[in-house]
Design a protein around this motif. Structure first.
Motif, PDB file in Angstrom:
ATOM      1  N   ALA A  33       0.874  -1.099   0.016  1.00 32.51           N
ATOM      2  CA  ALA A  33      -0.027   0.177   0.041  1.00 32.51           C
ATOM      3  C   ALA A  33       0.941   1.267  -0.097  1.00 32.51           C
ATOM      4  CB  ALA A  33      -1.205   0.077   1.207  1.00 32.51           C
ATOM      5  N   LEU A  34       0.581   2.119  -1.163  1.00 36.89           N
ATOM      6  CA  LEU A  34       1.495   3.306  -1.110  1.00 36.89           C
ATOM      7  C   LEU A  34       0.554   4.466  -0.875  1.00 36.89           C
ATOM      8  CD1 LEU A  34       4.099   2.412  -3.797  1.00 36.89           C
ATOM      9  CD2 LEU A  34       4.212   2.001  -1.503  1.00 36.89           C
ATOM     10  N   TRP A  35       0.485   5.239  -1.718  1.00 36.30           N
ATOM     11  CA  TRP A  35      -0.170   6.533  -1.787  1.00 36.30           C
ATOM     12  C   TRP A  35      -1.654   6.421  -1.399  1.00 36.30           C
ATOM     13  CZ3 TRP A  35       1.957   4.837  -6.500  1.00 36.30           C
ATOM     14  CH2 TRP A  35       3.269   4.900  -6.409  1.00 36.30           C
ATOM     15  N   TRP A  36      -2.288   7.265  -0.585  1.00 37.28           N
ATOM     16  CA  TRP A  36      -3.448   7.135  -0.376  1.00 37.28           C
ATOM     17  C   TRP A  36      -4.139   8.493   0.089  1.00 37.28           C
ATOM     18  CZ3 TRP A  36      -5.571   8.987   4.664  1.00 37.28           C
ATOM     19  CH2 TRP A  36      -4.506   9.409   5.659  1.00 37.28           C
ATOM     20  N   SER A  37      -5.814   8.742   0.015  1.00 34.67           N
ATOM     21  CA  SER A  37      -6.310   9.866   0.387  1.00 34.67           C
ATOM     22  C   SER A  37      -7.849   9.588   0.839  1.00 34.67           C
ATOM     23  CB  SER A  37      -6.428  10.996  -0.457  1.00 34.67           C
ATOM     24  OG  SER A  37      -7.172  10.416  -1.641  1.00 34.67           O
ATOM     25  N   VAL A  49       0.953  -1.351  -5.229  1.00 31.01           N
ATOM     26  CA  VAL A  49       1.962  -1.781  -6.104  1.00 31.01           C
ATOM     27  C   VAL A  49       2.625  -2.971  -5.557  1.00 31.01           C
ATOM     28  CG1 VAL A  49       3.838  -0.959  -7.390  1.00 31.01           C
ATOM     29  CG2 VAL A  49       2.034   0.772  -6.762  1.00 31.01           C
ATOM     30  N   HIS A  50       2.851  -3.978  -6.679  1.00 33.11           N
ATOM     31  CA  HIS A  50       3.505  -5.012  -6.252  1.00 33.11           C
ATOM     32  C   HIS A  50       4.931  -4.828  -5.942  1.00 33.11           C
ATOM     33  CE1 HIS A  50       5.118  -9.320  -6.267  1.00 33.11           C
ATOM     34  NE2 HIS A  50       3.904  -9.561  -6.068  1.00 33.11           N
ATOM     35  N   PRO A  56      13.502   0.445  -2.582  1.00 32.57           N
ATOM     36  CA  PRO A  56      13.339   1.443  -1.330  1.00 32.57           C
ATOM     37  C   PRO A  56      14.531   2.440  -1.035  1.00 32.57           C
ATOM     38  CG  PRO A  56      14.447  -0.859  -0.966  1.00 32.57           C
ATOM     39  CD  PRO A  56      13.934  -0.879  -2.265  1.00 32.57           C
ATOM     40  N   SER A  57      14.120   3.434  -0.565  1.00 36.40           N
ATOM     41  CA  SER A  57      14.907   4.466  -0.251  1.00 36.40           C
ATOM     42  C   SER A  57      16.056   4.259   0.722  1.00 36.40           C
ATOM     43  CB  SER A  57      14.173   5.813   0.104  1.00 36.40           C
ATOM     44  OG  SER A  57      15.373   6.738   0.633  1.00 36.40           O
ATOM     45  N   GLY A  65       9.220   5.688   1.496  1.00 30.28           N
ATOM     46  CA  GLY A  65      10.468   5.573   0.972  1.00 30.28           C
ATOM     47  C   GLY A  65      10.609   4.571  -0.152  1.00 30.28           C
ATOM     48  N   LEU A  66       9.234   4.136  -0.666  1.00 31.33           N
ATOM     49  CA  LEU A  66       9.256   3.019  -1.761  1.00 31.33           C
ATOM     50  C   LEU A  66       8.920   3.840  -3.061  1.00 31.33           C
ATOM     51  CD1 LEU A  66       7.208   0.203   0.007  1.00 31.33           C
ATOM     52  CD2 LEU A  66       9.806   0.214  -0.313  1.00 31.33           C
ATOM     53  N   SER A  67       9.657   3.595  -4.053  1.00 26.58           N
ATOM     54  CA  SER A  67       9.675   4.297  -5.356  1.00 26.58           C
ATOM     55  C   SER A  67       9.438   3.135  -6.293  1.00 26.58           C
ATOM     56  CB  SER A  67      10.654   5.207  -5.746  1.00 26.58           C
ATOM     57  OG  SER A  67      11.038   5.917  -4.781  1.00 26.58           O
ATOM     58  N   PRO A  68       8.289   3.197  -7.287  1.00 19.56           N
ATOM     59  CA  PRO A  68       8.260   2.138  -8.261  1.00 19.56           C
ATOM     60  C   PRO A  68       9.095   2.619  -9.508  1.00 19.56           C
ATOM     61  CG  PRO A  68       6.620   3.935  -8.392  1.00 19.56           C
ATOM     62  CD  PRO A  68       7.270   4.070  -7.212  1.00 19.56           C
TER      63      PRO A  68
END
Length: 315
Positions: A33-37, A49-50, A56-57, A65-68
């Motif tokens: 689970a990444l971005w939310w609102s 996103v899988h 990871p940063s 800190g997770l970037s696809p």
């Protein structure tokens, strides 16, 4: 203020409930689970996103800190009190930072596109339907260094900027607080009507009113914006280091996270003589770690992300 405090308002611990947790089956399949609102109707949106697509940063912990790796596919999960819906997204070709769920369906992703020529990120934003079809807002999305962004019931977008945006060279991010339409046109700017802005922290709505919160050199502040008239009123917050706020009338609930720990403090406050003053506070255990971008306010409800669980706390 003359040093007086508002009348005592001792009350029970703020009511909270767990709204949604990422299902175990999703996590075991590798979905993260990444971005939310939350939209104005109280519907939660989360993009999954899988993990095989994520890097990871070295410096930032937690989901922020997770970037696809680009381009990437994802799943948008919409959670309401009546159930859950899922929508497949494909070929997203920029790095998102914020998800904004819209009242009338669809959503906005803000983020940046890497520019090889300048070796820097170029701000962008795109409006998507729930079928996954998107259109980019040109020329600069909603500007640079968005700290908090929220949609009002009319699907106007409201932004509090970080210091790199406000003190940078790009004029579209310098007003500190701004409102945008879904065509990427700026429809409102603070333009010197608020003071002591250093870094945006959070956003909330109360009916058709918008609240943006920022950290200043001397104190935190909130600004109440009337989108229909453009009127703005600013109120200092006599509470340190708040991450989120929900407001109902002259009462507010602020949050202050214990960064990267499974706990935070909820602070009740009352707007009294033009400032927010604490009336009581509670340190609470959370079901997961609390990191950046942990809170959003909707009509007196403070939504809090703790790990992969979303909590509602009520003013």
């Amino acid at each position: 203020m003359d040093g007086r405090r508002p009348p005592s308002m001792t009350r029970p611990v703020p009511q909270t409930d767990e709204f949604w947790t990422l299902p175990t089956a999703d996590f075991e399949r590798g979905e993260r689970a990444l971005w939310w609102s939350v939209n104005p109707e109280g519907h939660l949106g989360v993009i999954l996103v899988h993990q095989r697509l994520l890097t990871p940063s070295q410096y930032v912990r937690g989901w922020v800190g997770l970037s696809p790796r680009l381009p990437f596919d994802a799943t948008l999960v919409i959670v309401t009190d009546r159930g859950t819906r899922r929508f497949s997204l494909s070929g997203i070709d920029f790095q998102p930072r914020h998800l904004v769920l819209l009242a009338r369906g669809g959503f906005v992703l803000t983020g940046s596109v890497w520019n090889e020529k300048t070796r820097s990120g170029h701000p962008t934003a795109a409006v998507f339907s729930t079928t996954g079809e998107g259109r980019v807002l040109e020329p600069y999305g909603l500007g640079n260094d968005l700290s908090a962004v929220i949609a009002d019931p009319a699907d106007r977008l409201w932004v509090a900027y970080g210091d790199e945006g406000m003190f940078g060279q790009k004029p579209w991010s310098q007003p500190a607080l701004a409102g945008w339409d879904l065509e990427g046109r700026r429809i409102w700017g603070s333009d010197g009507r608020v003071s002591d802005v250093f870094n945006g922290t959070s956003a909330a709505t109360e009916g058709d009113q918008v609240w943006l919160m920022w950290r200043g050199a001397r104190a935190d502040h909130t600004a109440r914006i009337n989108p229909s008239t453009g009127e703005v009123s600013s109120y200092p917050v006599l509470i340190d280091n708040c991450d989120g706020v929900a407001i109902r009338g002259t009462h507010a609930l602020f949050s202050a996270r214990d960064h990267n720990e499974p706990s935070l403090t909820l602070i009740r406050a009352r707007r009294w003589e033009g400032v927010w003053v604490e009336t009581d506070s509670y340190h609470l255990a959370m079901p997961g770690r609390v990191v950046l971008s942990c809170a959003q306010g909707r009509d007196g409800t403070l939504w809090i992300r703790a790990g992969d669980t979303w909590i509602r706390a009520y003013v």
